[in-house]
Motif scaffolding. Sequence first.
Motif, PDB file in Angstrom:
ATOM      1  N   LEU B 144       0.852  -1.192   0.000  1.00  0.00           N
ATOM      2  CA  LEU B 144       0.000   0.000   0.000  1.00  0.00           C
ATOM      3  C   LEU B 144       0.885   1.239   0.000  1.00  0.00           C
ATOM      4  O   LEU B 144       1.825   1.330   0.797  1.00  0.00           O
ATOM      5  CB  LEU B 144      -0.887  -0.008   1.254  1.00  0.00           C
ATOM      6  CG  LEU B 144      -1.727   1.236   1.531  1.00  0.00           C
ATOM      7  CD1 LEU B 144      -2.798   1.449   0.464  1.00  0.00           C
ATOM      8  CD2 LEU B 144      -2.382   1.146   2.912  1.00  0.00           C
ATOM      9  N   ILE B 146       0.480   5.327   0.363  1.00  0.00           N
ATOM     10  CA  ILE B 146      -0.417   6.436   0.695  1.00  0.00           C
ATOM     11  C   ILE B 146       0.345   7.741   0.490  1.00  0.00           C
ATOM     12  O   ILE B 146       1.391   7.959   1.110  1.00  0.00           O
ATOM     13  CB  ILE B 146      -0.892   6.377   2.167  1.00  0.00           C
ATOM     14  CG1 ILE B 146      -1.500   5.005   2.489  1.00  0.00           C
ATOM     15  CG2 ILE B 146      -1.895   7.488   2.465  1.00  0.00           C
ATOM     16  CD1 ILE B 146      -1.913   4.857   3.961  1.00  0.00           C
ATOM     17  N   TYR B 151       3.082   2.330   3.196  1.00  0.00           N
ATOM     18  CA  TYR B 151       2.445   2.057   4.489  1.00  0.00           C
ATOM     19  C   TYR B 151       3.201   0.925   5.168  1.00  0.00           C
ATOM     20  O   TYR B 151       3.416  -0.122   4.567  1.00  0.00           O
ATOM     21  CB  TYR B 151       0.970   1.662   4.314  1.00  0.00           C
ATOM     22  CG  TYR B 151       0.349   1.219   5.636  1.00  0.00           C
ATOM     23  CD1 TYR B 151      -0.180   2.159   6.512  1.00  0.00           C
ATOM     24  CD2 TYR B 151       0.355  -0.116   6.025  1.00  0.00           C
ATOM     25  CE1 TYR B 151      -0.710   1.764   7.736  1.00  0.00           C
ATOM     26  CE2 TYR B 151      -0.172  -0.514   7.250  1.00  0.00           C
ATOM     27  CZ  TYR B 151      -0.700   0.435   8.094  1.00  0.00           C
ATOM     28  OH  TYR B 151      -1.214   0.051   9.315  1.00  0.00           O
ATOM     29  N   ARG B 152       3.601   1.160   6.413  1.00  0.00           N
ATOM     30  CA  ARG B 152       4.308   0.123   7.170  1.00  0.00           C
ATOM     31  C   ARG B 152       3.520  -0.256   8.417  1.00  0.00           C
ATOM     32  O   ARG B 152       2.783   0.555   8.963  1.00  0.00           O
ATOM     33  CB  ARG B 152       5.667   0.641   7.626  1.00  0.00           C
ATOM     34  CG  ARG B 152       6.572   1.047   6.499  1.00  0.00           C
ATOM     35  CD  ARG B 152       7.863   1.665   7.055  1.00  0.00           C
ATOM     36  NE  ARG B 152       8.485   2.509   6.047  1.00  0.00           N
ATOM     37  CZ  ARG B 152       9.229   2.055   5.042  1.00  0.00           C
ATOM     38  NH1 ARG B 152       9.426   0.772   4.914  1.00  0.00           N
ATOM     39  NH2 ARG B 152       9.755   2.884   4.168  1.00  0.00           N
ATOM     40  N   GLY B 153       3.732  -1.471   8.874  1.00  0.00           N
ATOM     41  CA  GLY B 153       3.151  -1.903  10.140  1.00  0.00           C
ATOM     42  C   GLY B 153       4.102  -1.633  11.285  1.00  0.00           C
ATOM     43  O   GLY B 153       5.119  -0.934  11.126  1.00  0.00           O
ATOM     44  N   LEU B 154       3.769  -2.165  12.441  1.00  0.00           N
ATOM     45  CA  LEU B 154       4.560  -1.905  13.658  1.00  0.00           C
ATOM     46  C   LEU B 154       6.012  -2.308  13.445  1.00  0.00           C
ATOM     47  O   LEU B 154       6.306  -3.291  12.752  1.00  0.00           O
ATOM     48  CB  LEU B 154       3.942  -2.623  14.863  1.00  0.00           C
ATOM     49  CG  LEU B 154       3.957  -4.133  15.024  1.00  0.00           C
ATOM     50  CD1 LEU B 154       5.273  -4.660  15.584  1.00  0.00           C
ATOM     51  CD2 LEU B 154       2.835  -4.532  15.963  1.00  0.00           C
ATOM     52  N   GLY B 155       6.918  -1.538  14.011  1.00  0.00           N
ATOM     53  CA  GLY B 155       8.339  -1.831  13.887  1.00  0.00           C
ATOM     54  C   GLY B 155       8.842  -1.772  12.459  1.00  0.00           C
ATOM     55  O   GLY B 155       9.862  -2.374  12.135  1.00  0.00           O
ATOM     56  N   GLY B 156       8.117  -1.062  11.578  1.00  0.00           N
ATOM     57  CA  GLY B 156       8.535  -0.953  10.188  1.00  0.00           C
ATOM     58  C   GLY B 156       8.220  -2.189   9.365  1.00  0.00           C
ATOM     59  O   GLY B 156       8.690  -2.329   8.231  1.00  0.00           O
ATOM     60  N   SER B 157       7.415  -3.103   9.912  1.00  0.00           N
ATOM     61  CA  SER B 157       7.142  -4.363   9.217  1.00  0.00           C
ATOM     62  C   SER B 157       6.310  -4.151   7.952  1.00  0.00           C
ATOM     63  O   SER B 157       5.623  -3.150   7.799  1.00  0.00           O
ATOM     64  CB  SER B 157       6.424  -5.333  10.158  1.00  0.00           C
ATOM     65  OG  SER B 157       5.214  -4.772  10.606  1.00  0.00           O
ATOM     66  N   HIS B 158       6.410  -5.127   7.074  1.00  0.00           N
ATOM     67  CA  HIS B 158       5.670  -5.097   5.809  1.00  0.00           C
ATOM     68  C   HIS B 158       4.415  -5.954   5.958  1.00  0.00           C
ATOM     69  O   HIS B 158       4.519  -7.172   6.105  1.00  0.00           O
ATOM     70  CB  HIS B 158       6.561  -5.652   4.693  1.00  0.00           C
ATOM     71  CG  HIS B 158       5.838  -5.849   3.405  1.00  0.00           C
ATOM     72  ND1 HIS B 158       5.490  -4.798   2.590  1.00  0.00           N
ATOM     73  CD2 HIS B 158       5.358  -6.964   2.818  1.00  0.00           C
ATOM     74  CE1 HIS B 158       4.837  -5.276   1.546  1.00  0.00           C
ATOM     75  NE2 HIS B 158       4.737  -6.579   1.659  1.00  0.00           N
ATOM     76  N   PRO B 159       3.232  -5.330   5.935  1.00  0.00           N
ATOM     77  CA  PRO B 159       2.000  -6.137   5.996  1.00  0.00           C
ATOM     78  C   PRO B 159       1.950  -7.086   4.805  1.00  0.00           C
ATOM     79  O   PRO B 159       2.549  -6.806   3.767  1.00  0.00           O
ATOM     80  CB  PRO B 159       0.891  -5.085   5.897  1.00  0.00           C
ATOM     81  CG  PRO B 159       1.522  -3.803   6.290  1.00  0.00           C
ATOM     82  CD  PRO B 159       2.949  -3.898   5.830  1.00  0.00           C
ATOM     83  N   ASP B 160       1.239  -8.188   4.971  1.00  0.00           N
ATOM     84  CA  ASP B 160       1.337  -9.221   3.952  1.00  0.00           C
ATOM     85  C   ASP B 160      -0.047  -9.659   3.472  1.00  0.00           C
ATOM     86  O   ASP B 160      -0.506 -10.769   3.730  1.00  0.00           O
ATOM     87  CB  ASP B 160       2.133 -10.402   4.513  1.00  0.00           C
ATOM     88  CG  ASP B 160       2.914 -11.074   3.407  1.00  0.00           C
ATOM     89  OD1 ASP B 160       2.421 -11.076   2.264  1.00  0.00           O
ATOM     90  OD2 ASP B 160       4.012 -11.579   3.676  1.00  0.00           O
ATOM     91  N   GLY B 161      -0.676  -8.740   2.721  1.00  0.00           N
ATOM     92  CA  GLY B 161      -2.036  -8.973   2.249  1.00  0.00           C
ATOM     93  C   GLY B 161      -2.211 -10.271   1.486  1.00  0.00           C
ATOM     94  O   GLY B 161      -3.312 -10.823   1.451  1.00  0.00           O
TER      95      GLY B 161
END
Lengths: 326, 326
Positions: B144, B146, B151-161
Amino acid sequence: VDLGGTLVRAGAFDLQGKLLAQREAPIEAARGPEAGLERIEALIVGLLHFVSSTKTFRLSLLRGIGIGCSGPVDPDKGLINNPHTLPTWENVPVVAWMQDRFAVPVRLENDADVAALGEYWLGAGKNVRRLYAITVGTGIGAALVIDGQIYRGLGGSHPDGGHQVIDPSGPPCYCGAHGCWESLASGSAIARMAREAVDARDVELADSKHKPVQAGSLHRNIDPSRIDAQWVAEAAIKGDALAMQVMERAAYYFSLGVVNVATLFVPEVIVLSGGVMKSAALFIPAIEAAMLRHNVMVPAAKVRILPAQLGHLAGLYGAAYTVVQS
Amino acid sequence: VDLGGTLVRAGAFDLQGKLLAQREAPIEAARGPEAGLERIEALIVGLLHFVSSTKTFRLSLLRGIGIGCSGPVDPDKGLINNPHTLPTWENVPVVAWMQDRFAVPVRLENDADVAALGEYWLGAGKNVRRLYAITVGTGIGAALVIDGQIYRGLGGSHPDGGHQVIDPSGPPCYCGAHGCWESLASGSAIARMAREAVDARDVELADSKHKPVQAGSLHRNIDPSRIDAQWVAEAAIKGDALAMQVMERAAYYFSLGVVNVATLFVPEVIVLSGGVMKSAALFIPAIEAAMLRHNVMVPAAKVRILPAQLGHLAGLYGAAYTVVQS
């Protein structure tokens, strides 16, 4: 202002988020938007009188008005367009109305969004970078707050995580999906599953009289049409086997939706609220197990799952925050 | 730099995004990270020589180095930690290495993220506010963007849709889920479904010799172990009934994941790329029908579904963009 299908609640806040006073009234939406808007106006005027420390009414105390309302709403245009929950309320210009009356900035947001903002400002997700809020009542509402800002979709739309598809073999929903989250894990889904189970069991009992009666089978003493989610949760806590099965099934589906939120957003915090989450104890074990199971691709186990701290006032706090932050 | 499991590709870009030159080499990961890093360094040096307009080598032309790499990567610490795709590459400090060699800013990102950035910068999602990119190859990658930011998740993680749960009755995946998107609609899922169908059909044919042979049943001429997604797609286009069924099934599941992305994010644009999306024509009708069906709660029908414009170079463009935008 927190405007729901039944009640409208208004609160006076200072800029630090102290709730100085609150009032509520039935909205009686079907009497028409104008009557409703006048009622909201009266609530605000009443609060202003209350917080004015002298006998003089001081409009100057008012910095702005934030309104949370069950969607669909159009934050950009300031319109409520929700004839489903608020009969007759189509394209109601609540923002223009209140600006005209009070001459202060007025903000309108979806109720799930203001509840999430409230929990971000002064609740369970205080100042976390990414907060995903899930409200489970009759339906499932969801909202994402990133760095204190509501995440919006195209054209300012409110994404609707409650209607993500979880199991396409599930029941049809008014949203167009089969087996969306709301159709599988909301309060109305719990009630429906319990009614179906009671109906099926009655048939089964009639067919086979020799089946042993399960311990605590309270369900046979109730008129199926009176079953709601609260009844199911209470029966499950008392040990009713059928109610426990229904709650386990709902918890399983609920946990899949939470896992998807963790997978797709990886927020620091997921906040749970709403009537069904008063029975959160029945859901948490399933959620925790699921988060551990889905910890491979994203650090799901690091996502904190927290109950809302502001309860039914989260929306009121969040509506106030829309004024404070702007 | 675009670093995959087999090839490493490097490109020289000007600040407007013009690709001046590109080179590639096998990465031969198993020879160890040091050999691989030296190879990448050599590619960059070669490009610098090429774009230096005089005979003099001009390091001063280099503004920075952006690297996209198949995850897991740690963008904050600059580490590649992907022994799955790059055997022996655990906690490889690629950013520190390149900074030491070239004395310029170096950025490392997940390959799905750089591909999305590339399409945002100069591809199908040019300057849209919210772009969701989906790459379907062996697996399903998602990202994603924006307002031009990953867009990153917590701790800079990569969400994995790609690992959202779509159908919990589906097959188990290495991610911990049953019936995640990748297990139902990726290239490897298509190949698996086809192999299973051929196996099942062979049994069926043996059991019942009188069954009429279906038109275009190419599948009986292939060794099941040689079936891959490309073969299935080609057979489906040629009219093979079994292959068509498999592609329809994959398209159905794929469309559910796209619907969920639309429901949860409501982006202006969803960009589709990857090997399997060369057969996008087989998927688009299912997606379009699903988007119309799920248009109640969110304006899903307004979400544009577009093929990637930069093809296999999207990652290279996006890696360059990480330098340009910083």
